[in-house]
Design a protein around this motif. Sequence first.
Motif, short mmCIF file in Angstrom:
data_model
loop_
_atom_site.label_atom_id
_atom_site.label_comp_id
_atom_site.label_asym_id
_atom_site.label_seq_id
_atom_site.Cartn_x
_atom_site.Cartn_y
_atom_site.Cartn_z
N TYR A 76 0.85 -1.20 0.00
CA TYR A 76 0.00 0.00 0.00
C TYR A 76 0.88 1.24 0.00
O TYR A 76 1.34 1.67 -1.06
N LEU A 104 0.14 3.77 -9.85
CA LEU A 104 -1.16 4.27 -9.40
C LEU A 104 -1.01 5.62 -8.72
O LEU A 104 -0.06 5.84 -7.95
N GLN A 157 -6.17 6.66 -7.12
CA GLN A 157 -6.44 5.31 -7.62
C GLN A 157 -6.21 4.26 -6.53
O GLN A 157 -6.97 3.29 -6.41
N ILE A 158 -5.16 4.46 -5.75
CA ILE A 158 -4.90 3.53 -4.64
C ILE A 158 -6.09 3.50 -3.70
O ILE A 158 -6.59 2.43 -3.31
N VAL A 174 -9.21 1.74 -5.17
CA VAL A 174 -9.12 0.27 -5.10
C VAL A 174 -9.33 -0.19 -3.66
O VAL A 174 -10.08 -1.14 -3.39
N LEU A 187 -9.98 -0.59 -13.08
CA LEU A 187 -9.58 -0.91 -11.70
C LEU A 187 -10.74 -1.59 -10.95
O LEU A 187 -10.54 -2.58 -10.23
N LEU A 205 -6.81 -4.05 -17.74
CA LEU A 205 -6.09 -3.03 -16.97
C LEU A 205 -4.67 -2.86 -17.50
O LEU A 205 -4.17 -1.73 -17.62
N THR A 216 1.49 -1.21 -13.18
CA THR A 216 0.30 -0.62 -12.55
C THR A 216 -0.68 -1.71 -12.12
O THR A 216 -1.25 -1.66 -11.02
N ASP A 276 0.61 -3.26 -8.99
CA ASP A 276 0.41 -2.42 -7.81
C ASP A 276 -1.07 -2.42 -7.39
O ASP A 276 -1.38 -2.36 -6.19
N ALA A 277 -1.97 -2.49 -8.34
CA ALA A 277 -3.39 -2.59 -7.99
C ALA A 277 -3.66 -3.92 -7.28
O ALA A 277 -4.40 -3.97 -6.29
N VAL A 280 -2.55 -3.60 -3.75
CA VAL A 280 -3.47 -2.82 -2.90
C VAL A 280 -4.66 -3.68 -2.49
O VAL A 280 -5.09 -3.64 -1.33
#
Lengths: 252, 114
Positions: free
Chosen positions: A216, A232, A236-237, A240, B35, B56, B64, B67-68, B71
């Motif tokens: 994160y 991101l 955007q983080i 999500v 996303l 995506l 990216t 990283d999504a 998260v």
Amino acid sequence: MTATPSSIVEECHASSELPIRADLTAAHAHVWEKLAAPGTWWNSSERLAIAEIVGAALDDPDPIPPWESASSSGRVASNALLSSELQDAVYRLAVHAGTLTEEWYSKMRDATGITPQQWVEVIEVAISVASVFRFSQLAGIERPAFPAAIKGDPSRQGQPSKPAKHHWVPVVHLEDMTPELAPFYDGLPALPPVIRALSSVPSAMDTLATLSSAQYIPTREMVDLNWTRGTLTRRQIEFVAGRLSAHRECFY
Amino acid sequence: MMLRASSSANDLQVDLSLVMGEAGENEAVEHALELADLVDTSVSDLGSLAAARSALVEATDSATMLDAAAVVANFEMMTRIADGTGTCHPSERLESMAEMTTSMGLDQFVSARS
């Protein structure tokens, strides 16, 4: 040669040929090393037994309702290391965490006889497995196998935890900080309740800090509302994060 | 909610219903649709996850997408910590969130402790 916990994770990430960040691989390898080792209140065989239940629960294509028993319905493999009541609690934490109530927590502790600190360590194991498995699933890479247990006794190192206003579990308040908690408390005027939640077991705090920084945002960058790794954006983080939390019906 | 804060910091308006409902293109959140599809399929439609992942990557890039995914993994962790330990917000924070939590129906969650 036997694979080490780190090498199991590293091999899965490397074989994907995707640009997985080195710090993310290191974070997952770190928690896999800890999963295989004796913890604070559970030995490694017990930690891995908890992990197996979390894995089975996450893989369950049609999870049983929260009020049903996973152990008696055959959803988890029989394991003599953990009571059936604890197996049920671990399964429910893994797939129905949003349904847990304080009354459930109290009854679960009466039924299992575990301490709040042991429960916090159960959560630590669950978040390790959930993080590593769910990342693999979303990224479309091979999932790391569980490591082999490393023999040894739990450290049983207590902390001056006290009843808390914002948690069911006791926490260590800032003014009671110990050397083990200094890396997570030092220099901070306050800690969000969700970060303090695991403070009765510093090793669980380490797992949280390690994973959160890599998955994160590093703790000390949290205040920067424009922080980014170059992929991101912060918005955007958070989008999500919010969307996943809504799916899990997590109010916090 | 940090999405609201990070949008306000950039003088952007974000409709928070974006978090729970249909995700469309939005000035504050680029590639919200892709996303959201990644998150949604990973929770409730695993058969479509690979397609969501590819979409995506096509809209952004592999780094990216990774990283999504990270998260999502992180909030699979945070939700279990919060709900497993009964963590709740301090009362002053609950008050400041009240309008948002009511309008979004978050106060109906079992996990809406105070």
